[in-house]
Design a protein around this motif. Structure first.
Motif, short mmCIF file in Angstrom:
data_model
loop_
_atom_site.label_atom_id
_atom_site.label_comp_id
_atom_site.label_asym_id
_atom_site.label_seq_id
_atom_site.Cartn_x
_atom_site.Cartn_y
_atom_site.Cartn_z
N ARG A 597 0.82 -1.22 0.00
CA ARG A 597 0.00 0.00 0.00
C ARG A 597 0.86 1.27 0.00
O ARG A 597 0.50 2.29 0.58
N LYS A 598 1.98 1.21 -0.70
CA LYS A 598 2.85 2.37 -0.79
C LYS A 598 2.44 3.27 -1.95
O LYS A 598 1.65 2.88 -2.81
N THR A 599 2.97 4.46 -1.96
CA THR A 599 2.78 5.40 -3.07
C THR A 599 4.14 5.64 -3.70
O THR A 599 5.11 5.92 -3.00
N GLY A 600 4.23 5.51 -5.03
CA GLY A 600 5.54 5.67 -5.65
C GLY A 600 5.52 5.53 -7.16
O GLY A 600 4.47 5.52 -7.80
N ILE A 601 6.73 5.39 -7.73
CA ILE A 601 6.94 5.33 -9.17
C ILE A 601 7.86 4.15 -9.48
O ILE A 601 8.79 3.86 -8.72
N PHE A 602 7.61 3.50 -10.59
CA PHE A 602 8.44 2.38 -11.04
C PHE A 602 8.48 2.43 -12.57
O PHE A 602 7.49 2.80 -13.21
N SER A 603 9.61 2.07 -13.16
CA SER A 603 9.75 2.11 -14.62
C SER A 603 10.36 0.81 -15.14
O SER A 603 11.20 0.21 -14.47
N MET A 604 9.93 0.39 -16.32
CA MET A 604 10.54 -0.77 -16.97
C MET A 604 10.10 -0.85 -18.43
O MET A 604 9.08 -0.30 -18.82
N GLU A 605 10.93 -1.55 -19.21
CA GLU A 605 10.56 -1.83 -20.60
C GLU A 605 9.60 -3.01 -20.62
O GLU A 605 9.81 -4.00 -19.92
N VAL A 606 8.54 -2.89 -21.39
CA VAL A 606 7.53 -3.95 -21.44
C VAL A 606 7.27 -4.36 -22.89
O VAL A 606 7.53 -3.60 -23.82
N LYS A 607 6.76 -5.55 -23.02
CA LYS A 607 6.38 -6.09 -24.34
C LYS A 607 4.89 -6.34 -24.30
O LYS A 607 4.44 -7.32 -23.70
N LYS A 608 4.13 -5.46 -24.90
CA LYS A 608 2.67 -5.55 -24.87
C LYS A 608 2.16 -6.18 -26.16
O LYS A 608 2.43 -5.69 -27.26
N THR A 609 1.43 -7.26 -26.00
CA THR A 609 0.87 -7.92 -27.18
C THR A 609 -0.45 -7.26 -27.57
O THR A 609 -1.21 -6.80 -26.71
N VAL A 610 -0.70 -7.22 -28.87
CA VAL A 610 -1.96 -6.70 -29.40
C VAL A 610 -2.42 -7.63 -30.52
O VAL A 610 -1.70 -8.56 -30.90
N ASP A 611 -3.59 -7.37 -31.02
CA ASP A 611 -4.13 -8.15 -32.14
C ASP A 611 -4.17 -9.64 -31.82
O ASP A 611 -3.58 -10.46 -32.49
N LYS A 612 -4.88 -9.93 -30.72
CA LYS A 612 -5.07 -11.32 -30.26
C LYS A 612 -3.73 -12.02 -29.99
O LYS A 612 -3.58 -13.22 -30.22
N GLY A 613 -2.77 -11.26 -29.49
CA GLY A 613 -1.49 -11.82 -29.08
C GLY A 613 -0.52 -12.08 -30.21
O GLY A 613 0.59 -12.57 -29.97
N LYS A 614 -0.87 -11.74 -31.45
CA LYS A 614 -0.01 -12.06 -32.59
C LYS A 614 1.06 -11.01 -32.83
O LYS A 614 2.06 -11.27 -33.50
N ARG A 615 0.85 -9.81 -32.34
CA ARG A 615 1.82 -8.73 -32.56
C ARG A 615 2.31 -8.22 -31.21
O ARG A 615 1.64 -8.39 -30.18
N VAL A 616 3.43 -7.57 -31.22
CA VAL A 616 3.99 -7.07 -29.97
C VAL A 616 4.46 -5.63 -30.17
O VAL A 616 4.98 -5.28 -31.24
N LEU A 617 4.25 -4.81 -29.16
CA LEU A 617 4.77 -3.45 -29.11
C LEU A 617 5.76 -3.38 -27.96
O LEU A 617 5.42 -3.74 -26.83
N VAL A 618 6.96 -2.93 -28.22
CA VAL A 618 7.97 -2.77 -27.18
C VAL A 618 7.92 -1.33 -26.70
O VAL A 618 8.20 -0.40 -27.46
#
Length: 1110
Positions: A597-618
């Protein structure tokens, strides 16, 4: 000699030229050098990139690509109106103000909005609790009370003579849009009684009578907070009062399985978190039906445990056996996955030998003590559940050593079978250890008797008069009639429930700690999303919330169903951990901070899938998080860096904004909240545009709207208005689009405003679902921008992104979409103002490609190469490697690596494409049923006999007590038998690849050395697009390279790793309150049995124990 870096073109200029058909034209002075050069090529397995087989001239492929790219950009820009729209936003450039979004400020404001919404729900429950306790206080129990109430099943039912049946009567029901157009009664509630209980039982009739007082409060709550949906009171006696009143319909077997007392919201509100050890007697006397009843009893106990509880199961005879050997000496969290795992192991229990209960009790006490000291469990209530057919001793020495005088561990014995010879000893154990004794003689008795322990555990909370407000994790309750009807219309509804316990406040029962029941109300997760301004989160941004256990309450990547649009839920859908969707956070930094239950900020590179999991956005995401006060939840917001961190404000007059907003081609995002039309009944029939107009008129002060969002949507309406006339002029010009290749033009803005123009009549559309509610990824949603908008935003400004929709129907190969983003400024961090695009026929698109591929620069018009040649294959692929055009039409939308594995492998090696490894911890795998543990019961020699006996027992019990065991019978043996020999879907973890092109590579040529030939290819980027033309020499089959697929691979865990995963307990935060025991508790009400009369000696001794100093 051949020198690295010299291209075939350079060698050709020097006179070295090799023709594909084997005819060599070579100056004599270079003949020796040529032979050496050819030897080098032949002896090299793969020749790096600059050179290629001369049969595929790169300059010709580049010509084709330029011709096709130029024409497609011209068509896409012309019909989408992208240049006009970019110009219009540029005209307002100086009058807009760009702001960087303050993520922390934003998440705190969102948390405050949710706190306010949750607070209103909790206050409504407090009013119900006060009314219920007062009504019970004023009521005198009357065993002869006769009272006609509205039974949920019997209302509006008539007998053969046309008269209302008893407990039925006329009950007015009307469709109500706030309740999803279900027929309800907003003035009265109804009462549901479980099928295995008597409708006119004295305890039920008395409870129904005094709880009638809740009707007035139900109505008052709904008037105060019109966003409330279902309110209810679940009685400890078993009946369920629900508002608004609705008709309940039994299943095809005449059964309603719903019992409010085994719902999570009831159990969580009634009791405190607990650590439980279940002891199961598997001695020889437990063979046959007794062992079956024992297993069902243990399974029912598991049903009563929730995510804040911990447990283990130990089977005993002359030996002790942990049901899951891996978990010897510890307890595990009672989440769905763990409970199901233990249920599978219950099937493996068999009876033999002699029961040594003293050893089992000793092990249970030591296990609870040791685990409590680790601080990893509930650190609250503790209990031992004893499931046995008898005890030859009271084992007071064991209790004296481990549990007296404090008696912190409660004992709950369940005597299996009709014999009562050992009942005295078992009841003594319960009475001497603040527990409760019950006897279970048939399967029909199991659930009712198991529930008794909950009311004992609730006593301390009742005596303390602590009305703790509890919130459940997200769940789908498909047993309720409204949920069943909604599933038929729109699929399962994910919700959380706020609940509070109701206590008896009568002085004469104070030390008994009598729980009257639990009140609750449901809050659909979709209601939480309405408080989130999606326009502030940017194109890829989203909000999410988790529980104190780290489980997801809401997250755009949560997938609770086996298949989209289907009803079947995954077994562990309610306990998906945040780390399973934000899996790039390997050290759980974000998850643990939110759990704490803290308040803060966090950052990271993510790989988000779109189009029913067939494509990825970095993407690179910044996460902002804080707690939602008054609840066990924490809220997070993810913003993607770049354009996702910026927002701009425009300004236009209300008059011109409204004028352009009311155009017929304008639509607003259905699931976005511009104005809250749910709060007051008179606003519920308004569209969002009508509500905005009413709000701006100032005539409705009670209509609450997002002033900032409305100002921006008016601005977007004005800026985008000219495109309507532009599209209309194109549609009216008959010389344009004569072959009707372009079907739709569309645009969307950052405020959820969209415009659509059809260039063909609706019936002629190739893809009827696009831009409709059926196309969930293609429209503005509560938690995401349209897919075409998101993908366009990641392209270079001014370029179009082309794709084939991956739909489930046959239309997925019939259209191509082209879209582009509209930037507000020329700067790199400029906000994306809008996206525009077109839908065109695939046949039209492909025809343009084949026309372009026949062009050449030869003066005589005779082309040396063409895609019509049999020696080459031509493909058009996108930046994720999916084929849009191929000579073999069956390859359309197929991944390129499946068609040309050798070429794709080389492209990966050369860096033209890169592989991105993804993980899915919510995957579903297909397995053979024979491999599952459930099939083991079919090998039991008792199976055939017991199945027949069970059928006879079922028929007899139905006849005698009107209780149907069909659902249990069918779900157990019949379902297993049906699965045998077939495949079944089970949850699993998978790893799978996605592919992304390298933007900096415009063209690449290469040779692939195969066993007996060289395979050449040329890949050329299509200008101003995400597409590539690939031309491949097909004379060389190159069979030594297999296809490259995107098929997921199940992650297999060996037994050791499986054990470690079971033992692994992620960080969690315990609930803030705990009520394990109370010094004034009367523990002498400790059980009942069939014909049990305790001996004077046993009763006297138990009384002495009860009077021990605490």
């Amino acid at each position: 000699m051949y020198q690295k870096g010299r291209t075939f073109q350079a060698l050709a200029r020097e006179g070295v030229f090799v023709k594909m058909r084997g005819v060599k034209v070579v100056p004599a002075r270079l003949r020796c050098g040529l032979f050496l050069f050819m030897w080098i090529i032949q002896s090299t397995a793969v020749v790096d990139g600059a050179g290629t087989h001369q049969g595929i001239p790169p300059q010709v492929v580049k010509l084709w690509a330029s011709a096709f790219g130029g024409e497609m950009k011209s068509i896409a820009a012309k019909y989408s109106g992208s240049q006009l729209l970019q110009k219009k936003y540029k005209e307002f450039e100086r009058s807009v103000r760009v702001e960087e979004i303050d993520g922390l400020k934003l998440v705190k404001r969102l948390a405050e909005n949710m706190e306010e919404m949750f607070r209103k729900k909790a206050e409504a429950m407090k009013r119900l609790v006060e009314a219920a306790e007062e009504a019970h206080l004023q009521h005198e129990e009357d065993p002869n009370l006769q009272y006609e109430y509205f039974n949920a099943v019997l209302i509006n039912e008539q007998d053969e003579d046309g008269n209302s049946v008893e407990l039925g009567g006329e009950f007015i029901l009307q469709p109500n849009d706030h309740f999803n157009n279900l027929s309800v009664n907003l003035s009265l509630s109804v009462v549901q009684v479980p099928t295995n209980m008597y409708n006119k039982d004295s305890a039920i009739v008395n409870g129904v009578y005094w709880s009638e007082a809740l009707n007035k409060v139900f109505v008052d709550n709904f008037e105060r907070d019109p966003s409330l949906i279902w309110q209810y009171f679940g009685s400890a006696k078993g009946f369920f009062r629900q508002y608004p009143g609705i008709k309940w319909t039994p299943d095809e077997h005449g059964v309603i399985a719903f019992d409010c007392r085994n719902r999570k919201w009831y159990i969580q509100a009634a009791t405190s978190p607990k650590d439980v050890v279940i002891l199961v007697d598997v001695s020889g006397s437990m063979k046959g039906l007794r062992l079956t009843i024992a297993k069902q009893t243990v399974s029912s106990i598991l049903d009563t445990l929730g995510d804040d509880d911990f447990f283990n199961i130990i089977a005993y005879n002359e030996e002790l056996r942990y049901v899951e050997p891996c978990l010897n000496g510890t307890l595990v969290q009672a989440d769905v996955t763990n409970k199901d795992h233990f249920r599978e192991h219950l099937d493996k229990l068999f009876a033999k030998g002699i029961g040594m209960l003293d050893r089992a009790l000793t092990e249970a006490f030591e296990l609870l003590s040791d685990f409590n000291q680790t601080g990893r469990g509930s650190v609250c209530s503790q209990a031992i559940m004893l499931v046995t057919d008898g005890a030859v001793d009271t084992y007071d020495a064991v209790f004296a050593k481990y549990n007296w005088p404090d008696r912190k561990v409660r004992i709950f014995p369940y005597l299996i079978g009709r014999e009562s010879a050992f009942a005295d000893n078992l009841k003594w154990m319960a009475c001497a250890n603040k527990g409760y004794f019950t006897q279970i003689s048939t399967l029909a008795d199991v659930q009712e008797n198991v529930m008794e322990y909950l009311h004992v555990l609730s006593r301390p909370k009742v005596i303390d008069q602590e009305h703790d407000v509890v919130w459940t994790e997200a769940y789908i309750d498909s047993t309720l009639p409204q949920a069943q009807k909604l599933e038929d219309n729109q699929g399962p509804v994910l919700m959380t429930t706020v609940a509070m316990p109701v206590f008896s406040t009568k002085n004469e029962t104070k030390n008994k700690g009598i729980l009257l029941g639990v009140v609750g109300t449901d809050v659909p997760v979709s209601e939480l999303l309405k408080t989130i301004p999606k326009y502030k989160l940017g194109i890829h941004g989203y909000a999410f919330a988790i529980t104190n256990n780290g489980y997801i309450l809401t997250h755009p990547d949560l997938r609770p169903l086996y298949e989209e649009g289907k009803k079947r839920r995954k077994p562990n859908y309610s306990s998906v951990d945040l780390s399973e969707v934000e899996w790039e956070d390997k050290d759980d930094e974000l998850r643990n901070a939110m759990v704490n239950r803290k308040t803060g900020i966090f950052s990271m590179e993510v790989k988000k899938t779109v189009d029913k999991g067939k494509r990825v956005l970095v993407l690179h995401n910044d996460y902002y998080y804080t707690d939602i006060k008054g609840t066990p939840f924490s809220l997070g917001v993810a913003l993607s860096r770049g354009h996702g961190k910026y927002f701009f404000r425009g300004s236009v007059t209300v008059e011109e904004g409204l004028h352009d907003l009311e155009h017929p081609d304008v639509a607003l995002a259905d699931e976005w909240t511009y104005c809250n039309t749910d709060e007051h009944p008179e606003h519920r029939y308004l569209s969002q545009i009508e509500a905005i107009k009413l709000y701006l008129s100032g005539e409705q002060p009670h209509l609450k709207c997002d002033k900032e969002l409305i100002q921006e949507v008016l601005f977007d309406a004005v800026v985008t208005a000219p495109i309507e006339a532009y599209w209309t002029s194109l549609a009216l010009n008959k010389s344009e689009n004569s072959d009707k290749g372009v079907e739709i033009a569309y645009l969307g803005t950052r405020t959820g405003l969209s415009r659509i123009n059809l260039f063909v009549v609706p019936d002629q559309l190739s893809n009827q679902d696009f831009l409709t509610a059926e196309d969930k990824e293609g429209v503005f949603n509560a938690d995401h921008f349209p897919l075409w908008y998101k993908r366009a935003a990641e392209q270079v400004p001014g370029t179009f992104i082309y794709s084939l929709p991956f739909n489930t129907g046959s239309e997925n190969k019939s259209v191509v979409l082209a879209s582009t983003a509209i930037q507000l400024l020329d700067e790199r961090k400029s906000p994306i103002a809008a996206a525009v695009g077109i839908q065109m026929k695939l046949e039209f698109f492909q025809r343009k490609f084949w026309t372009a591929s026949r062009q050449c620069a030869a003066l005589d018009g005779k082309c040396s190469i063409s895609c019509d040649n049999d020696d080459i294959n031509c493909y058009l692929i996108d930046n994720n490697g999916f084929i849009l055009v191929a000579e073999d039409s069956s390859l359309t939308s197929v991944f390129f690596g499946e068609a040309e594995g050798a070429v794709m492998s080389k492209l990966l090696t050369m860096g033209s494409f890169k592989r991105v490894t993804l993980y899915d911890y919510q995957a579903i795998c297909r397995i053979y049923a024979e491999s599952s543990d459930s099939s083991s019961s079919l090998l039991d020699p008792y199976f055939a006999f017991f199945a027949a006996v069970k059928w006879l027992l079922t028929e007899l019990v139905i006849f005698l007590v009107e209780f149907n065991l069909y659902s249990w019978w069918h779900s157990d043996f019949t379902a297993k038998a049906q699965r045998d020999g077939r495949t079944m879907l089970v949850p699993c973890d998978t790893e799978y690849p996605a592919f992304i092109s390298e933007r900096t590579i415009k063209e690449t040529t290469g040779n692939i050395g195969c066993d007996d030939c060289n395979k050449s290819f040329v890949i050329q980027q299509i200008p101003s697009s995400n597409l590539f033309m690939v031309v491949v020499d097909n004379k060389c089959t190159c069979r030594d390279f297999g296809p490259i697929t995107m098929d997921p691979i199940e992650i297999m865990y060996n037994e050791s790793l499986k054990c470690e995963r079971l033992k692994l307990q992620k960080h969690r935060r315990r609930p803030d309150t705990c009520h394990p025991f109370h010094p004034e508790e009367n523990s002498m009400e400790c059980g009942r049995a069939l014909g049990l009369t305790a001996s004077l000696t046993v009763t006297f001794f138990a009384l002495l124990v009860a009077l021990f100093p605490r």
